[in-house]
Design a protein around this motif. Structure first.
Motif, PDB file in Angstrom:
ATOM      1  N   LYS A 192       9.071   8.322  -7.763  1.00 44.68           N
ATOM      2  CA  LYS A 192       8.774   8.347  -8.561  1.00 44.68           C
ATOM      3  C   LYS A 192       9.317   9.258  -9.947  1.00 44.68           C
ATOM      4  O   LYS A 192      10.350   9.800  -9.268  1.00 44.68           O
ATOM      5  CB  LYS A 192       6.858   9.130  -8.326  1.00 44.68           C
ATOM      6  CG  LYS A 192       7.766  10.738  -7.965  1.00 44.68           C
ATOM      7  CD  LYS A 192       6.186  11.097  -7.496  1.00 44.68           C
ATOM      8  CE  LYS A 192       5.866  12.757  -7.192  1.00 44.68           C
ATOM      9  NZ  LYS A 192       4.851  13.623  -7.288  1.00 44.68           N
ATOM     10  N   GLN A 220       1.271  -1.262   0.004  1.00 47.22           N
ATOM     11  CA  GLN A 220       0.588   0.141   0.251  1.00 47.22           C
ATOM     12  C   GLN A 220       1.218   1.652   0.477  1.00 47.22           C
ATOM     13  O   GLN A 220       1.748   1.233   1.004  1.00 47.22           O
ATOM     14  CB  GLN A 220      -1.001   0.294   1.629  1.00 47.22           C
ATOM     15  CG  GLN A 220      -1.406   0.608   0.786  1.00 47.22           C
ATOM     16  CD  GLN A 220      -2.868   1.082   2.582  1.00 47.22           C
ATOM     17  OE1 GLN A 220      -2.431   0.259   3.334  1.00 47.22           O
ATOM     18  NE2 GLN A 220      -3.230   2.208   2.424  1.00 47.22           N
ATOM     19  N   ALA A 221       0.683   2.611  -0.711  1.00 43.50           N
ATOM     20  CA  ALA A 221       1.645   3.208  -1.437  1.00 43.50           C
ATOM     21  C   ALA A 221       1.280   4.547  -0.491  1.00 43.50           C
ATOM     22  O   ALA A 221      -0.249   4.973  -0.819  1.00 43.50           O
ATOM     23  CB  ALA A 221       1.909   3.634  -2.619  1.00 43.50           C
ATOM     24  N   LEU A 222       1.594   4.599   0.737  1.00 42.78           N
ATOM     25  CA  LEU A 222       1.428   5.859   1.101  1.00 42.78           C
ATOM     26  C   LEU A 222       1.928   7.404   1.135  1.00 42.78           C
ATOM     27  O   LEU A 222       1.326   8.245   0.675  1.00 42.78           O
ATOM     28  CB  LEU A 222       2.001   5.899   2.795  1.00 42.78           C
ATOM     29  CG  LEU A 222       1.543   4.900   4.225  1.00 42.78           C
ATOM     30  CD1 LEU A 222       1.964   4.968   4.865  1.00 42.78           C
ATOM     31  CD2 LEU A 222       0.051   4.501   3.507  1.00 42.78           C
ATOM     32  N   THR A 223       3.083   6.716   0.393  1.00 40.31           N
ATOM     33  CA  THR A 223       3.122   8.443  -0.292  1.00 40.31           C
ATOM     34  C   THR A 223       4.250   8.274  -1.762  1.00 40.31           C
ATOM     35  O   THR A 223       5.313   7.243  -1.487  1.00 40.31           O
ATOM     36  CB  THR A 223       4.210   9.895   1.279  1.00 40.31           C
ATOM     37  OG1 THR A 223       4.539  10.344   0.164  1.00 40.31           O
ATOM     38  CG2 THR A 223       5.298   8.676   1.105  1.00 40.31           C
ATOM     39  N   GLN A 224       4.596   8.934  -2.859  1.00 40.47           N
ATOM     40  CA  GLN A 224       5.471   8.888  -4.109  1.00 40.47           C
ATOM     41  C   GLN A 224       6.752  10.278  -3.423  1.00 40.47           C
ATOM     42  O   GLN A 224       5.516  10.664  -3.650  1.00 40.47           O
ATOM     43  CB  GLN A 224       4.955   9.189  -4.483  1.00 40.47           C
ATOM     44  CG  GLN A 224       3.692   7.780  -5.378  1.00 40.47           C
ATOM     45  CD  GLN A 224       3.293   8.266  -7.056  1.00 40.47           C
ATOM     46  OE1 GLN A 224       2.968   8.813  -6.701  1.00 40.47           O
ATOM     47  NE2 GLN A 224       2.872   6.748  -7.281  1.00 40.47           N
ATOM     48  N   GLU A 225       7.681   9.755  -3.950  1.00 46.71           N
ATOM     49  CA  GLU A 225       8.260  11.038  -3.516  1.00 46.71           C
ATOM     50  C   GLU A 225       9.666  10.436  -4.609  1.00 46.71           C
ATOM     51  O   GLU A 225       9.822   9.983  -4.964  1.00 46.71           O
ATOM     52  CB  GLU A 225       8.707  11.220  -2.613  1.00 46.71           C
ATOM     53  CG  GLU A 225      10.028  10.675  -1.785  1.00 46.71           C
ATOM     54  CD  GLU A 225      10.483  11.318  -0.065  1.00 46.71           C
ATOM     55  OE1 GLU A 225      11.432  10.847  -0.169  1.00 46.71           O
ATOM     56  OE2 GLU A 225       9.645  11.496   0.107  1.00 46.71           O
ATOM     57  N   GLU A 238      11.332   2.744   0.757  1.00 48.67           N
ATOM     58  CA  GLU A 238      10.615   2.392   2.394  1.00 48.67           C
ATOM     59  C   GLU A 238       9.816   2.156   3.077  1.00 48.67           C
ATOM     60  O   GLU A 238       8.104   2.392   2.520  1.00 48.67           O
ATOM     61  CB  GLU A 238      11.278   4.406   3.191  1.00 48.67           C
ATOM     62  CG  GLU A 238      11.236   4.344   4.516  1.00 48.67           C
ATOM     63  CD  GLU A 238      11.464   5.694   5.663  1.00 48.67           C
ATOM     64  OE1 GLU A 238      10.839   5.495   6.104  1.00 48.67           O
ATOM     65  OE2 GLU A 238      11.506   6.739   4.400  1.00 48.67           O
ATOM     66  N   LEU A 276      -0.706   8.729 -10.152  1.00 52.02           N
ATOM     67  CA  LEU A 276      -0.905   7.701  -8.851  1.00 52.02           C
ATOM     68  C   LEU A 276      -1.129   6.232  -8.731  1.00 52.02           C
ATOM     69  O   LEU A 276      -1.631   5.917  -9.598  1.00 52.02           O
ATOM     70  CB  LEU A 276      -1.693   8.704  -7.845  1.00 52.02           C
ATOM     71  CG  LEU A 276      -1.138  10.115  -7.766  1.00 52.02           C
ATOM     72  CD1 LEU A 276      -2.804  11.076  -6.419  1.00 52.02           C
ATOM     73  CD2 LEU A 276      -0.079  10.566  -7.208  1.00 52.02           C
ATOM     74  N   HIS A 324      -1.859   3.083  -6.824  1.00 50.71           N
ATOM     75  CA  HIS A 324      -2.980   3.099  -6.106  1.00 50.71           C
ATOM     76  C   HIS A 324      -2.632   2.301  -4.313  1.00 50.71           C
ATOM     77  O   HIS A 324      -1.622   1.590  -4.719  1.00 50.71           O
ATOM     78  CB  HIS A 324      -4.159   2.342  -6.519  1.00 50.71           C
ATOM     79  CG  HIS A 324      -4.682   3.432  -7.593  1.00 50.71           C
ATOM     80  ND1 HIS A 324      -5.005   3.789  -7.442  1.00 50.71           N
ATOM     81  CD2 HIS A 324      -5.014   3.414  -8.902  1.00 50.71           C
ATOM     82  CE1 HIS A 324      -5.842   4.312  -8.737  1.00 50.71           C
ATOM     83  NE2 HIS A 324      -5.308   3.999  -9.602  1.00 50.71           N
ATOM     84  N   LYS A 342       6.628   3.478   0.743  1.00 50.95           N
ATOM     85  CA  LYS A 342       6.788   4.655  -0.096  1.00 50.95           C
ATOM     86  C   LYS A 342       7.622   4.330  -1.007  1.00 50.95           C
ATOM     87  O   LYS A 342       8.416   3.409  -1.004  1.00 50.95           O
ATOM     88  CB  LYS A 342       7.916   6.239   0.900  1.00 50.95           C
ATOM     89  CG  LYS A 342       8.498   7.342   0.308  1.00 50.95           C
ATOM     90  CD  LYS A 342       9.410   8.142   1.004  1.00 50.95           C
ATOM     91  CE  LYS A 342       9.578   8.275   2.640  1.00 50.95           C
ATOM     92  NZ  LYS A 342      10.366   8.647   2.863  1.00 50.95           N
ATOM     93  N   LEU A 370       6.830   1.961   5.572  1.00 48.22           N
ATOM     94  CA  LEU A 370       6.659   1.991   7.070  1.00 48.22           C
ATOM     95  C   LEU A 370       6.074   1.756   7.402  1.00 48.22           C
ATOM     96  O   LEU A 370       5.922   1.909   8.548  1.00 48.22           O
ATOM     97  CB  LEU A 370       5.764   3.564   6.120  1.00 48.22           C
ATOM     98  CG  LEU A 370       6.370   4.384   5.495  1.00 48.22           C
ATOM     99  CD1 LEU A 370       5.153   5.065   5.120  1.00 48.22           C
ATOM    100  CD2 LEU A 370       7.400   5.158   5.740  1.00 48.22           C
TER     101      LEU A 370
END
Length: 192
Positions: A178, A139-144, A156, A190, A192, A175, A158
């Motif tokens: 991108k 489950q991707a909580l954030t992209q950077e 990373e 994005l 999901h 994480k 989490l």
């Protein structure tokens, strides 16, 4: 002299078949060979019925065993799913405690014992850092944007993912790297 009595014919349906017996017509006398052939045919028919019934019962037994095992696995998965937040809390407590804290050693012992118990029952943990993002298991909580990291790669973890006999208890919370925003003004889709 009285006439000989005729045998009574039972007109009640037979309980095992549900069919009403009929009075048999007098059969022509059979030779011994015809009678043997008739009995052999009947025996073969009964053998075939027995084999079919055995196969049906064996299939039923296997199906019931499979259903029982699936029910057991679902019950275990439900219990293990409830323990995942406890494992997360132990992990957080260990990260926030000082290295010389006497409680740290007790927390580590509890964590090791709990993980050993769960692993002994078929629960595995997943830390996908450095692997490609898999929406079925992560489950991707954030992209950077991460220099040197391939886009779509987990950079990373989490929260660890947990599996029970290839059944997902909780996806790994991650994480994801991108691409830098393209100059065309359109942002990448994005995950999901």
């Amino acid at each position: 002299m009285s006439e000989p009595e005729k045998p009574q014919v039972d007109t009640e349906p037979a309980p095992e078949t549900g069919m009403t017996p009929v009075e048999a017509a007098p059969a022509a006398p059979q030779t011994a060979e015809e009678r043997i052939q008739s009995l052999q045919t009947e025996v073969e028919g009964l053998k075939n019925q027995l084999l079919r019934r055995r196969a049906e019962f064996e299939n039923f037994r296997r199906r019931m065993e499979r259903d029982r095992q699936n029910t057991w696995n679902e019950a275990c998965a439900d219990i293990f799913r409830g323990l995942v937040p406890t494992l997360d809390n132990l992990e957080r407590a260990l990260k926030s405690s000082a290295a010389d804290d006497p409680l740290r050693e007790g927390l580590q012992l509890i964590q090791r014992e709990l993980l050993a118990l769960l692993e002994g029952r078929g629960v595995t943990t997943e830390d996908p850092a450095g692997k490609p993002f898999d929406p079925e298991r992560h489950q991707a909580l954030t992209q950077e944007v991460v220099p040197g990291a391939e886009p779509g790669t987990v950079v990373e973890t989490l929260g660890k993912g947990y599996l029970f006999k290839d059944r997902l208890l909780r996806p790994a919370l991650v994480k994801v790297a991108k691409d830098a925003a393209p100059t065309g003004g359109r942002a990448p889709p994005l995950l999901h």
